[in-house]
Design a protein around this motif. Structure first.
Motif, PDB file in Angstrom:
ATOM      1  N   ARG A 102      26.354  37.692  42.395  1.00 50.49           N
ATOM      2  CA  ARG A 102      27.714  37.234  42.115  1.00 50.49           C
ATOM      3  C   ARG A 102      28.056  37.536  40.658  1.00 50.49           C
ATOM      4  O   ARG A 102      27.307  37.176  39.766  1.00 50.49           O
ATOM      5  CB  ARG A 102      27.844  35.739  42.396  1.00 50.49           C
ATOM      6  N   MET A 120      39.515  39.716  37.130  1.00 50.30           N
ATOM      7  CA  MET A 120      39.376  38.465  37.878  1.00 50.30           C
ATOM      8  C   MET A 120      39.421  37.275  36.934  1.00 50.30           C
ATOM      9  O   MET A 120      38.858  37.315  35.848  1.00 50.30           O
ATOM     10  CB  MET A 120      38.060  38.421  38.655  1.00 50.30           C
ATOM     11  N   CYS A 140      37.304  33.580  39.493  1.00 51.79           N
ATOM     12  CA  CYS A 140      36.967  34.241  40.741  1.00 51.79           C
ATOM     13  C   CYS A 140      35.670  35.025  40.539  1.00 51.79           C
ATOM     14  O   CYS A 140      35.438  35.568  39.461  1.00 51.79           O
ATOM     15  CB  CYS A 140      38.112  35.175  41.119  1.00 51.79           C
ATOM     16  N   THR A 141      34.846  35.069  41.557  1.00 50.03           N
ATOM     17  CA  THR A 141      33.580  35.790  41.496  1.00 50.03           C
ATOM     18  C   THR A 141      33.488  36.732  42.684  1.00 50.03           C
ATOM     19  O   THR A 141      33.923  36.409  43.780  1.00 50.03           O
ATOM     20  CB  THR A 141      32.399  34.796  41.536  1.00 50.03           C
ATOM     21  N   ALA A 142      32.916  37.905  42.462  1.00 51.39           N
ATOM     22  CA  ALA A 142      32.801  38.904  43.523  1.00 51.39           C
ATOM     23  C   ALA A 142      31.349  39.110  43.934  1.00 51.39           C
ATOM     24  O   ALA A 142      30.443  39.000  43.116  1.00 51.39           O
ATOM     25  CB  ALA A 142      33.375  40.235  43.052  1.00 51.39           C
ATOM     26  N   VAL A 158      29.750  42.309  45.599  1.00 47.43           N
ATOM     27  CA  VAL A 158      30.044  43.683  46.012  1.00 47.43           C
ATOM     28  C   VAL A 158      29.072  44.072  47.115  1.00 47.43           C
ATOM     29  O   VAL A 158      27.862  43.987  46.956  1.00 47.43           O
ATOM     30  CB  VAL A 158      29.953  44.657  44.827  1.00 47.43           C
ATOM     31  N   TYR A 212      34.139  44.050  48.843  1.00 46.79           N
ATOM     32  CA  TYR A 212      33.520  42.880  48.223  1.00 46.79           C
ATOM     33  C   TYR A 212      34.112  41.604  48.791  1.00 46.79           C
ATOM     34  O   TYR A 212      35.207  41.599  49.334  1.00 46.79           O
ATOM     35  CB  TYR A 212      33.657  42.909  46.695  1.00 46.79           C
ATOM     36  N   THR A 213      33.360  40.539  48.652  1.00 44.53           N
ATOM     37  CA  THR A 213      33.826  39.201  48.975  1.00 44.53           C
ATOM     38  C   THR A 213      34.228  38.547  47.670  1.00 44.53           C
ATOM     39  O   THR A 213      33.471  38.607  46.691  1.00 44.53           O
ATOM     40  CB  THR A 213      32.712  38.376  49.640  1.00 44.53           C
ATOM     41  N   ALA A 214      35.397  37.946  47.630  1.00 42.29           N
ATOM     42  CA  ALA A 214      35.861  37.236  46.441  1.00 42.29           C
ATOM     43  C   ALA A 214      35.788  35.737  46.710  1.00 42.29           C
ATOM     44  O   ALA A 214      36.336  35.262  47.704  1.00 42.29           O
ATOM     45  CB  ALA A 214      37.278  37.646  46.082  1.00 42.29           C
ATOM     46  N   LEU A 255      42.706  37.673  41.483  1.00 41.03           N
ATOM     47  CA  LEU A 255      41.971  38.933  41.518  1.00 41.03           C
ATOM     48  C   LEU A 255      42.359  39.866  40.386  1.00 41.03           C
ATOM     49  O   LEU A 255      41.563  40.645  39.913  1.00 41.03           O
ATOM     50  CB  LEU A 255      42.212  39.660  42.851  1.00 41.03           C
ATOM     51  N   ARG A 276      44.481  47.147  48.988  1.00 39.91           N
ATOM     52  CA  ARG A 276      43.609  46.016  49.310  1.00 39.91           C
ATOM     53  C   ARG A 276      43.868  45.537  50.720  1.00 39.91           C
ATOM     54  O   ARG A 276      44.989  45.520  51.196  1.00 39.91           O
ATOM     55  CB  ARG A 276      43.864  44.838  48.369  1.00 39.91           C
TER      56      ARG A 276
END
Length: 92
Positions: free
Chosen positions: A25, A31, A34-36, A38, A51-53, A61, A68
């Motif tokens: 993460r 961002m 928020c954390t991604a 990948v 990726y999941t955000a 974002l 997107r």
């Protein structure tokens, strides 16, 4: 206890299997709150980034010149947030 380096994740020529034990993460540029995570990117040969955000309250974002696709899991997202996530054009 896990042995270092042991995972079920596997990268093959025609598919990629990622397991949660390999998720890293980190915030991506732009961002806020928020954390991604990948999952796929050009670094592994993909022609896209997936990726999941994970958002905190009020998270964003940031802008992107790319297209997107936004999938919302369990929570409701205000339409203004979705428009912002879709990019400057506001299309979604």
């Amino acid at each position: 206890m896990r042995n270092l380096g042991q995972t079920r994740s596997s990268q093959q020529p025609n598919h990629l299997l990622l397991t949660a034990d390999t998720f890293v993460r980190a915030p991506l540029p732009g961002m806020k709150q928020c954390t991604a995570i990948v999952h796929a990117s050009p670094a592994i040969g993909a022609k896209f980034t997936q990726y999941t955000a994970e958002f905190e309250a009020g998270g964003e974002l940031g802008d992107t010149p790319a297209q997107r696709f936004v999938f919302v899991g369990k929570h409701k997202v205000p339409s203004k947030v979705l428009k912002r996530a879709a990019g400057k054009s506001g299309s979604h």
